[in-house]
Design an enzyme around this catalytic site. Structure first.
Site, PDB file in Angstrom:
ATOM      1  N   GLU A 224      82.190  73.474 -27.996  1.00  0.00           N
ATOM      2  CA  GLU A 224      81.288  72.659 -28.826  1.00  0.00           C
ATOM      3  C   GLU A 224      80.553  71.877 -27.669  1.00  0.00           C
ATOM      4  O   GLU A 224      80.430  70.564 -27.588  1.00  0.00           O
ATOM      5  CB  GLU A 224      82.023  71.715 -29.801  1.00  0.00           C
ATOM      6  N   GLU A 327      86.351  78.714 -34.573  1.00  0.00           N
ATOM      7  CA  GLU A 327      87.231  77.564 -35.172  1.00  0.00           C
ATOM      8  C   GLU A 327      86.417  77.220 -36.367  1.00  0.00           C
ATOM      9  O   GLU A 327      85.152  77.051 -36.306  1.00  0.00           O
ATOM     10  CB  GLU A 327      86.984  76.488 -34.212  1.00  0.00           C
TER      11      GLU A 327
END
Length: 476
Positions: A224, A327
């Site tokens: 991220e 994810e």
């Protein structure tokens, strides 16, 4: 009636019945709300009959195995510190049952893919690094922290999976002293003077794990990279990630004999996946090190729906690269919602659409969490497919586990995606042909209705039925 004519008609009917009886029946496995069906075999008698052109009033799933697309590599989940710590609290017999349920192809859902964290992440009991000093040469590097819980669990996972698991690794943050905010948490950036040290860090981690007998298949650049999280995080613009790959991480992996490790860029949401992929992959010197683009499903935090078309655009623009879902989970854990049916339906919706957009592998987040949705040092508690209540000793399988299993159990590595098309939006579908020739068609119904439909292929059709709020895998 003429006796000879009657014999001829009876003989013809016998031939027709014999020819149809030789067609392989369809075996159906179903998970459905308000039933006891959980990956249950619900039918094995449906057969294909001649049906050249169904009317437009007929609900159909149309399958075409003559067109092949991406090669399937696997489905799995993340083996985090949190999962390993909870696993260690399970009694030995429940540990065995848990591992079988995920990794055994007969007793469970046959996971073949895994992800784990480099250093701490939010799903660790606390923040930690693998170095005890601030030396660029990383002489103090040690993975001793992971030997207590995580490494033993990964070894048991490998054994449960038959001796092999496709494992990739992801960092959440460099050590604080390598960053401009001097903090592993709250975003910040990697300082220029530590770019080579950080690239060396990945290599040391992989070498240390492989010395422990844990093969590492690949790695992502940064978890991220656009998010300034309250937990471990580090920010890279698209240009910064491109340059780090091109000038440091890619060359370092190659020079250290790790050029065969699969390097995955982005590892963030679908919203900016094309912008990130195009910035990196339009640069030939960076692109040559990149195996594929990873993505998450959390773009919904903005109020958006899941942006599958952005994934498709990457597949269309860069067909020589791979797409992998790295994810996803249901956030904001609430113990009272463990049996809410929408948990599994979110997985089914994402997986069907991600695969139809060209995704080759799909990785859930934590494989196991406790009754609080942790442990998690940042308070970012989430759902997992399986939860263990440390107070009652109860192991709970949410319907997410079963929805994932409709894919992972029946679609095996090496399968090729084929066409599966629905003529009604109430039925979502995808399909793969396994290396043994068997076709697996997934059909999901999120409506309140029972929907009869035809499974149609090459002028033949089989009568099927989709239960309300159900997912089914059709094998033939």
């Amino acid at each position: 009636m003429n006796r000879n004519l009657l014999l001829y008609l009876l003989f013809s009917l016998l031939l027709v019945r014999t020819s149809y009886s030789q067609l392989n029946p369809v075996t159906v496995y179903t998970t459905a709300e308000n039933t006891a069906y959980r990956l249950s075999k619900t039918s094995d008698s449906a057969r294909f009959w001649d049906n050249p052109q169904p009317p437009e009033t007929q609900v159909c799933i149309i399958v075409d195995p003559t067109h092949h697309f991406q090669t399937f590599m696997g489905i799995g989940g993340a083996i985090t510190d949190a999962s390993a710590e909870v696993y260690a609290k399970l009694p030995a017999d429940i540990q065995k049952r848990f591992l079988d349920s995920y990794y055994d192809t007969e007793k469970g859902i046959g996971y073949t893919l895994a992800r784990t964290n480099i250093q701490s992440c939010d799903f660790s009991s606390g923040s930690y690094t693998y170095v005890s000093d601030e030396s660029k040469d990383l002489k103090s590097f040690s993975i001793d922290h992971d030997r207590k819980y995580r490494i033993p669990l990964i070894h048991q996972v490998i054994a449960a999976a038959g001796g092999k698991i496709t494992l990739y690794v992801s960092p959440w943050s460099p050590p604080a002293w390598m960053k401009d905010n001097h903090d592993m948490l709250h975003g910040g950036k990697l300082l220029p003077e530590f770019r080579q040290s950080w690239a060396n860090y990945y290599v040391k981690f992989i070498q240390a794990y492989e010395k422990e007998g844990i093969p590492v298949w690949g790695l992502t650049v940064q978890n991220e990279p656009l998010a300034k999280q309250t937990w471990e995080s580090c920010n890279f613009t698209a240009e910064e990630e491109r340059d780090f790959i091109r000038e440091y991480l890619g060359p370092t992996l190659k020079s250290q004999g790790m050029g065969d490790k699969k390097l995955i860029a982005w590892d963030h949401n679908r919203d900016f996946v094309y912008q990130r992929a195009s910035t990196i992959l339009n640069d030939p010197e960076a692109a040559k090190y990149v195996w594929g683009i990873g993505f998450h499903w959390y773009e919904t935090w903005t109020g958006s729906s899941m942006l599958f078309d952005n994934v498709r655009k990457v597949a269309d623009a860069f067909p020589d690269k791979n797409l992998v879902f790295t994810e996803g989970c249901a956030e904001r854990f609430d113990l009272a919602r463990l049996k809410v049916w929408s948990l599994g339906e979110t997985y089914g919706h994402s997986m069907i659409n991600d695969f139809n957009c060209g995704t080759v592998g799909w990785t859930d987040w934590n494989i196991l969490l406790d009754e609080q949705g942790g442990p998690n040092h940042a308070g970012n508690f989430c759902f997992a497919p399986v939860h263990f209540d440390t107070k009652t000793g109860e192991l709970t399988y949410t319907n997410s586990y079963y929805y994932i299993g409709h894919f992972s159990k029946f679609i095996r590595p090496g399968a090729k995606r084929i066409v599966s098309s629905s003529n009604r939006d109430l039925l979502q579908t995808t399909a793969f042909q396994n290396v043994d020739g068997k076709i697996a068609v997934i059909v999901m119904n999120q409506s309140e209705k029972t929907l009869p439909y035809l499974l149609w292929m090459n002028g033949k059709a089989a009568k099927m039925e989709s239960l309300p709020h159900s997912i089914a895998t059709l094998i033939f």
